[in-house]
Design a protein around this motif. Structure first.
Motif, PDB file in Angstrom:
ATOM      1  N   THR A 114       0.809  -1.212   0.000  1.00  0.00           N
ATOM      2  CA  THR A 114       0.000   0.000   0.000  1.00  0.00           C
ATOM      3  C   THR A 114       0.848   1.271   0.000  1.00  0.00           C
ATOM      4  O   THR A 114       2.056   1.238   0.247  1.00  0.00           O
TER       5      THR A 114
ATOM      6  N   ASP B 145      -3.690   1.850  -3.510  1.00  0.00           N
ATOM      7  CA  ASP B 145      -4.204   3.036  -2.821  1.00  0.00           C
ATOM      8  C   ASP B 145      -5.491   2.607  -2.119  1.00  0.00           C
ATOM      9  O   ASP B 145      -6.546   2.480  -2.753  1.00  0.00           O
ATOM     10  N   THR B 146      -5.413   2.354  -0.819  1.00  0.00           N
ATOM     11  CA  THR B 146      -6.565   1.824  -0.086  1.00  0.00           C
ATOM     12  C   THR B 146      -7.723   2.823  -0.017  1.00  0.00           C
ATOM     13  O   THR B 146      -8.870   2.416   0.163  1.00  0.00           O
ATOM     14  N   SER B 147      -7.434   4.097  -0.185  1.00  0.00           N
ATOM     15  CA  SER B 147      -8.516   5.092  -0.163  1.00  0.00           C
ATOM     16  C   SER B 147      -9.439   4.930  -1.360  1.00  0.00           C
ATOM     17  O   SER B 147     -10.592   5.367  -1.337  1.00  0.00           O
ATOM     18  N   ARG B 148      -8.932   4.282  -2.429  1.00  0.00           N
ATOM     19  CA  ARG B 148      -9.725   4.067  -3.645  1.00  0.00           C
ATOM     20  C   ARG B 148      -9.979   2.595  -3.943  1.00  0.00           C
ATOM     21  O   ARG B 148     -10.641   2.277  -4.940  1.00  0.00           O
TER      22      ARG B 148
END
Length: 382
Positions: A73, A154-157
């Motif tokens: 990540t 990208d863990t936010s997406r």
């Protein structure tokens, strides 16, 4: 014949026991302190310590970042970059499979130019040379030691971003087949099929050239002829050498020819469900091979001859023979048949399809592919 360009700007060292040459490569890099980027699994197996012992006996200082997980990540990249900068290290040793190498490349960028790795997403946004990297693969699969890509989640997406730049190529690739001779059979299988797919998709890619074809064909010959015996016995030195060389040639092939729908679609599977990259690729392959058959112009038969156990000349070859052969190979190696077997659910298919379409590999796939096509292929693989 269309125009094409290529270069192989690395020093590649191959040989059983060649790990002992690591201090020599660090000296060539002008580095007196290195950071090892690896994972806890290799630490438990003693592989990390083996590397540290080799260089520390030569008076080279070391620091380690070992908190790398599959599908690394943005946060892992940031943490590793912090350790690198604070330690005063001047080179990076990427030890492992694709995940440590992806992180090492990203650290090499951020340590030199700053910012977030998300700022370099896309093609050719790295402004110049990065920190020197020596890549030491411990799997015969990713080919990351010779590729110009870093894939970070990208863990936010829930999205796997790709940084593509020839500046990411490690300065040295150190290939010691002893490093892959103790991997578990499923790792050998999934990584081996992944390497085969790298060569396969490069070979059928719209971006293929005589150079990439040469690399891809040799890779398929080596992998297709040895993957079964390597998975059966990882101590088979001849098979291990063939698999490691084949993986490397496959990496060079796709570094210059790109890939296709298999890789475009596997990245969202890993991002949403944490499925190991090679497993996701392996499950998707038969479905996409069948889909791409309409665009075949003689290459399917050549691929069939590389991977088939039957070495007799084929009469009246048909593309479905290749589909059947790869299903047979997957089954013999213990690869799951469907995405549902590894936890993928239908409700995420629309978003996975959207993310797959963002991949540059879709444009290189031999058969034109739309969003609806991708959704259909996911459902067929489910």
């Amino acid at each position: 014949m269309k125009d094409y360009t290529f270069k192989v700007p690395q020093d590649i060292v191959f040989g059983v026991g060649s790990l002992k040459r690591l201090p020599e490569l660090l000296e060539k890099s002008g580095s007196k302190k290195m950071m090892v980027v690896s994972d806890r699994g290799l630490e438990k197996l003693g592989v990390v310590q083996k590397v540290l012992d080799i260089v520390e006996t030569e008076g080279i200082e070391t620091v380690s970042f070992l908190d790398i997980l599959p599908n690394p990540t943005v946060d892992m990249v940031n943490a590793a970059t912090k350790v690198y900068k604070e330690s005063g290290a001047t080179s990076i040793v990427a030890l492992g499979g694709g995940s440590p190498m992806d992180v090492a490349k990203a650290v090499g960028v951020l340590a030199r130019y700053g910012g977030s790795i998300t700022e370099y997403e896309g093609a050719h946004l790295v402004p110049g040379p990065i920190e020197p990297i020596i890549a030491i693969p411990t799997t015969a699969g990713t080919g990351s030691e010779v590729t110009a890509f870093s894939v970070i989640t990208d863990t936010s997406r829930n999205y796997k971003l790709t940084v593509f730049s020839y500046e990411l190529l490690p300065k040295y690739a150190l290939l010691d087949p002893e490093m892959i001779m103790s991997v578990p059979p499923m790792v050998a299988a999934s990584c081996g099929i992944d390497a085969l797919i790298h060569a396969w998709e490069a070979y059928t890619s719209l971006g293929a050239s005589p150079f990439s074809d040469a690399m891809a064909e040799k890779a398929m010959e080596l992998i297709g002829g040895n993957i079964r015996r390597f998975v059966a016995n990882r101590k088979d030195e001849e098979a291990a050498c063939a698999m490691m060389s084949g993986s490397m040639f496959a990496g060079i092939a796709f570094a210059w020819a790109r890939l296709g729908d298999v890789h475009a679609m596997s990245h969202p599977v890993s991002a949403f469900f944490g499925v190991q990259h090679g497993v996701a690729n392996s499950i998707l392959l038969p479905v996409i091979v069948e889909y791409n058959a309409l665009a075949d112009h003689g290459r399917y038969e050549k691929i069939y001859n590389y991977i088939s156990e039957d070495k007799e000349p084929v009469k009246d070859f048909k593309p479905e023979m290749l589909v059947a052969e790869i299903k047979k190979l997957n089954a013999s190696l213990g690869i799951p048949k469907t995405l549902s077997e590894v936890g993928v659910t239908e409700d995420k298919i629309p978003q996975m399809a959207v993310d797959a379409m963002k991949s540059g590999n879709i444009a290189a796939n031999p058969r034109q592919t739309t969003l609806k096509d991708v959704e259909m292929l996911y459902r067929k693989a489910l």
